[in-house]
Design a protein around this motif. Structure first.
Motif, PDB file in Angstrom:
ATOM      1  N   TYR A 257      -5.551   5.086   1.836  1.00 52.02           N
ATOM      2  CA  TYR A 257      -5.779   3.742   2.385  1.00 52.02           C
ATOM      3  C   TYR A 257      -5.091   2.685   1.518  1.00 52.02           C
ATOM      4  O   TYR A 257      -4.400   1.792   2.033  1.00 52.02           O
ATOM      5  CB  TYR A 257      -7.277   3.480   2.471  1.00 52.02           C
ATOM      6  CG  TYR A 257      -7.644   2.138   3.053  1.00 52.02           C
ATOM      7  CD1 TYR A 257      -7.695   1.935   4.434  1.00 52.02           C
ATOM      8  CD2 TYR A 257      -7.946   1.061   2.218  1.00 52.02           C
ATOM      9  CE1 TYR A 257      -8.031   0.698   4.967  1.00 52.02           C
ATOM     10  CE2 TYR A 257      -8.289  -0.178   2.732  1.00 52.02           C
ATOM     11  CZ  TYR A 257      -8.321  -0.354   4.103  1.00 52.02           C
ATOM     12  OH  TYR A 257      -8.647  -1.583   4.634  1.00 52.02           O
ATOM     13  N   ASP A 258      -5.261   2.787   0.208  1.00 55.93           N
ATOM     14  CA  ASP A 258      -4.648   1.817  -0.704  1.00 55.93           C
ATOM     15  C   ASP A 258      -3.124   1.869  -0.643  1.00 55.93           C
ATOM     16  O   ASP A 258      -2.452   0.865  -0.910  1.00 55.93           O
ATOM     17  CB  ASP A 258      -5.116   2.069  -2.140  1.00 55.93           C
ATOM     18  CG  ASP A 258      -6.598   1.763  -2.326  1.00 55.93           C
ATOM     19  OD1 ASP A 258      -7.161   1.024  -1.491  1.00 55.93           O
ATOM     20  OD2 ASP A 258      -7.192   2.291  -3.299  1.00 55.93           O
ATOM     21  N   GLN A 259      -2.576   3.054  -0.294  1.00 51.46           N
ATOM     22  CA  GLN A 259      -1.123   3.207  -0.241  1.00 51.46           C
ATOM     23  C   GLN A 259      -0.558   2.961   1.157  1.00 51.46           C
ATOM     24  O   GLN A 259       0.618   3.223   1.415  1.00 51.46           O
ATOM     25  CB  GLN A 259      -0.745   4.610  -0.736  1.00 51.46           C
ATOM     26  CG  GLN A 259      -1.122   4.855  -2.202  1.00 51.46           C
ATOM     27  CD  GLN A 259      -0.774   6.251  -2.695  1.00 51.46           C
ATOM     28  OE1 GLN A 259       0.138   6.882  -2.166  1.00 51.46           O
ATOM     29  NE2 GLN A 259      -1.462   6.736  -3.716  1.00 51.46           N
TER      30      GLN A 259
ATOM     31  N   PHE B 261       8.818   5.381   4.817  1.00 49.08           N
ATOM     32  CA  PHE B 261       7.937   5.756   3.700  1.00 49.08           C
ATOM     33  C   PHE B 261       8.275   7.167   3.229  1.00 49.08           C
ATOM     34  O   PHE B 261       8.852   7.982   3.966  1.00 49.08           O
ATOM     35  CB  PHE B 261       6.464   5.696   4.123  1.00 49.08           C
ATOM     36  CG  PHE B 261       5.967   6.950   4.802  1.00 49.08           C
ATOM     37  CD1 PHE B 261       5.266   7.921   4.100  1.00 49.08           C
ATOM     38  CD2 PHE B 261       6.218   7.170   6.161  1.00 49.08           C
ATOM     39  CE1 PHE B 261       4.820   9.071   4.728  1.00 49.08           C
ATOM     40  CE2 PHE B 261       5.774   8.321   6.795  1.00 49.08           C
ATOM     41  CZ  PHE B 261       5.070   9.271   6.078  1.00 49.08           C
ATOM     42  N   THR B 262       7.922   7.423   1.992  1.00 51.98           N
ATOM     43  CA  THR B 262       7.945   8.780   1.439  1.00 51.98           C
ATOM     44  C   THR B 262       6.619   8.996   0.719  1.00 51.98           C
ATOM     45  O   THR B 262       6.063   8.054   0.140  1.00 51.98           O
ATOM     46  CB  THR B 262       9.101   8.993   0.447  1.00 51.98           C
ATOM     47  OG1 THR B 262       8.953   8.091  -0.659  1.00 51.98           O
ATOM     48  CG2 THR B 262      10.449   8.750   1.117  1.00 51.98           C
TER      49      THR B 262
ATOM     50  N   LYS C 296       5.765   5.637  -1.437  1.00 51.09           N
ATOM     51  CA  LYS C 296       6.573   4.425  -1.473  1.00 51.09           C
ATOM     52  C   LYS C 296       6.804   3.986  -0.029  1.00 51.09           C
ATOM     53  O   LYS C 296       7.293   4.758   0.788  1.00 51.09           O
ATOM     54  CB  LYS C 296       7.900   4.667  -2.178  1.00 51.09           C
ATOM     55  CG  LYS C 296       8.734   3.418  -2.392  1.00 51.09           C
ATOM     56  CD  LYS C 296      10.017   3.742  -3.152  1.00 51.09           C
ATOM     57  CE  LYS C 296      10.774   2.474  -3.534  1.00 51.09           C
ATOM     58  NZ  LYS C 296      11.125   1.636  -2.359  1.00 51.09           N
ATOM     59  N   VAL C 297       6.400   2.755   0.283  1.00 46.35           N
ATOM     60  CA  VAL C 297       6.523   2.217   1.631  1.00 46.35           C
ATOM     61  C   VAL C 297       7.500   1.045   1.617  1.00 46.35           C
ATOM     62  O   VAL C 297       7.308   0.073   0.867  1.00 46.35           O
ATOM     63  CB  VAL C 297       5.164   1.756   2.176  1.00 46.35           C
ATOM     64  CG1 VAL C 297       5.329   1.177   3.590  1.00 46.35           C
ATOM     65  CG2 VAL C 297       4.174   2.919   2.195  1.00 46.35           C
ATOM     66  N   GLY C 298       8.539   1.120   2.428  1.00 43.67           N
ATOM     67  CA  GLY C 298       9.539   0.054   2.490  1.00 43.67           C
ATOM     68  C   GLY C 298      10.153  -0.209   1.135  1.00 43.67           C
ATOM     69  O   GLY C 298      10.531   0.717   0.405  1.00 43.67           O
ATOM     70  N   ASN C 299      10.243  -1.488   0.784  1.00 47.09           N
ATOM     71  CA  ASN C 299      10.826  -1.881  -0.504  1.00 47.09           C
ATOM     72  C   ASN C 299       9.780  -2.050  -1.593  1.00 47.09           C
ATOM     73  O   ASN C 299      10.100  -2.520  -2.692  1.00 47.09           O
ATOM     74  CB  ASN C 299      11.603  -3.190  -0.340  1.00 47.09           C
ATOM     75  CG  ASN C 299      12.817  -3.022   0.556  1.00 47.09           C
ATOM     76  OD1 ASN C 299      13.490  -1.982   0.521  1.00 47.09           O
ATOM     77  ND2 ASN C 299      13.104  -4.034   1.384  1.00 47.09           N
TER      78      ASN C 299
END
Length: 494
Positions: A178-180, A270-271, A324-327
């Motif tokens: 959730y936090d990510q 995302f990765t 990692k989501v977007g930038n």
């Protein structure tokens, strides 16, 4: 493993423990063993129950020690070449693992019993021989890799299901997701209004799993076998087992998520990487009773009863999630070590076999072994309830199996022997697996008191593995496991 230590004082620990991998899988993994033996017995398909007079009897049928008429020692190193081919959503991969181990080392001390003067030296108890051996009974070394494009679901769906079942408390797996921004709370059209956690995925995801496993099970055996009138042979063995199993796995995903930016939905790449690591070690004890009877000089009938192995096991498990989501910068969370000590009882084994010796030209041998893997049991403790899921899982997911072996040895000359064999290790699983089939062959060379035996064995089997559980539509990878093993025995009679 599904970590289910019932620690109510720390909510996050309780939440995480109910989420993961299963001790029931480990219990069966640790119950499936193949006795370490000499190259000679490996070459004849591991069909050693009714042969006798081979150093494998120290770790197999101890009654065979009664056939020895001199002391003997041998050592058997092994080369294990393991390969796993995988298919996942139509994409193929492979991974290899090569190891050199000591498969068997044994010594038998011949002890002829004295007879009164004038007594028939072919009747009654003729000898009681002793043996000590080290053997490697299972090999966990394996590398697995599978990957493909999943258009149906995501591991984020698994994280969401954890949130719906246990909440997203601080430090929980669902809380990390959730936090990510991998999952979110979505409003449902219900009365009264409610919400549920769902994956934020948009479209298909590229998935990849990398798993590295190491370790094995080894044993030190102390055996005794006696010869009565060259007809009946009885034996007893005590086995002390050492267990080590390490598993390091990471599941990767690449795709797109729908996230809120300033209250407006936006699709972003995302990765993510979800890691699970397990370190297990333990010690165990078992016993064996064996008998071999010769109704005629050419025929030998053998049987072995192997008691359950009683293990005490220490297990450490820890996990982590990074994405990692977007930038945005990468976010990473890791757990503390979850530790558990528990006891486990493997199923007993019953084996029977027969060998037919054709004068000095060689022999044909075969045996079968029965194991009921559903009888494996894990003991509950103060902070672990094995009867909650694991023992019921063992009973419902696993079954009895038959292990069968057949082989032959031909004496080409006094110097050279040729061998071949075939074996089947029955699958413990009711579904999603297959028997393991082994083809073997080897040669033997005799140099007076010294001998050399070499064997090659090829085994293969298949199984389906599931990277995560979402109830329905679980993705599955089909694995074909093959092993190419080489054994070399160096022996000396004295």
């Amino acid at each position: 493993m599904k970590l289910k230590y019932l620690l109510s004082v720390i909510a996050i620990v309780a939440l995480t423990q109910n989420s993961f991998a299963q001790y029931s899988q480990d219990a069966i993994r640790f119950s499936q063993t193949t006795t370490g033996s000499t190259s000679r017995i490996k070459a004849v398909g591991n069909a050693g129950t009714a042969i006798g007079g081979d150093l494998s009897n120290v770790t197999g049928n101890p009654a065979g020690l009664g056939f020895f008429t001199s002391s003997e020692f041998s050592i058997t190193p092994e080369f294990n070449g393991a390969k796993t081919n995988s298919t996942y959503f139509g994409q193929s991969n492979s991974a290899n693992s090569n190891k050199v181990n000591l498969n068997n080392a044994a010594v038998v001390i011949y002890n002829q019993l004295s007879k009164p003067r004038g007594a028939d030296k072919s009747k009654g108890w003729l000898s009681v021989n002793y043996g000590v051996a080290y053997s490697r009974n299972s090999n966990f070394n394996q590398n697995i890799r599978y990957s493909g494009t999943n258009g149906s679901n995501s591991i984020n769906s698994f994280f969401a299901s954890q949130g719906n079942q246990y909440g997203i408390g601080s430090g929980s797996l669902a809380g990390w997701a959730y936090d990510q921004n991998l999952i979110d709370a979505y409003n449902l059209n219900t009365t009264p209004p409610s919400s549920e956690y769902r994956a934020n995925n948009v479209g298909s995801t590229a998935q990849e799993a990398i798993i590295n496993r190491t370790g094995g099970q080894s044993a030190v055996d102390f055996s005794i076998g006696g010869n009565y009138s060259n007809k009946l042979y009885l034996g007893l063995a005590l086995s002390f087992t050492d267990l080590r199993y390490n598993s390091y796995s990471t599941f990767y995903e690449d795709g797109a998520l729908s996230v809120l930016e300033g209250g407006i939905p936006a699709n972003r790449d995302f990765t993510s990487a979800y890691s699970q690591n397990q370190l297990t070690q333990g010690t165990g004890f078992s016993a064996r009773l064996g008998v071999i009877y010769k109704p005629t000089e050419a025929v030998r009938l053998g049987a072995v009863f192997t008691s359950p192995t009683f293990y005490n096991i220490d297990d450490i498990y820890y996990e982590g999630l990074a994405s990692k989501v977007g930038n945005n910068n990468q976010i990473q969370n890791t757990s503390d070590d979850y530790q558990l000590n528990y006891n486990m009882r493997t199923p007993l084994k019953l084996a029977g076999g027969a060998s037919v010796f054709i004068k000095s030209f060689g022999f044909i041998t075969g045996d079968v072994e029965y194991v009921d893997y559903s009888k494996t049991r894990i003991s509950s403790g103060n902070n672990y309830d094995a009867d909650l899921l694991d023992n019921p899982d063992i009973k419902s997911l696993y079954k009895s199996a038959i292990n069968a072996h057949i082989g032959a040895e031909a004496r080409i000359s006094s110097f050279f022997l040729l061998r071949g064999g075939y074996g089947i290790q029955g699958d413990a699983r009711k579904d999603n697996g297959s028997d393991i089939k082994t083809v073997s062959g080897g040669v033997g060379l005799r140099f007076g008191a010294y001998y050399v035996d070499a064997t090659y064995a090829h085994s293969s089997g298949t199984q389906n593995v599931f990277p995560y559980d979402i109830g329905n539509n679980n993705p599955a990878a089909m694995l074909k496991n093959t092993n190419n093993n080489g054994y070399l025995t160096l022996g000396y009679r004295f």
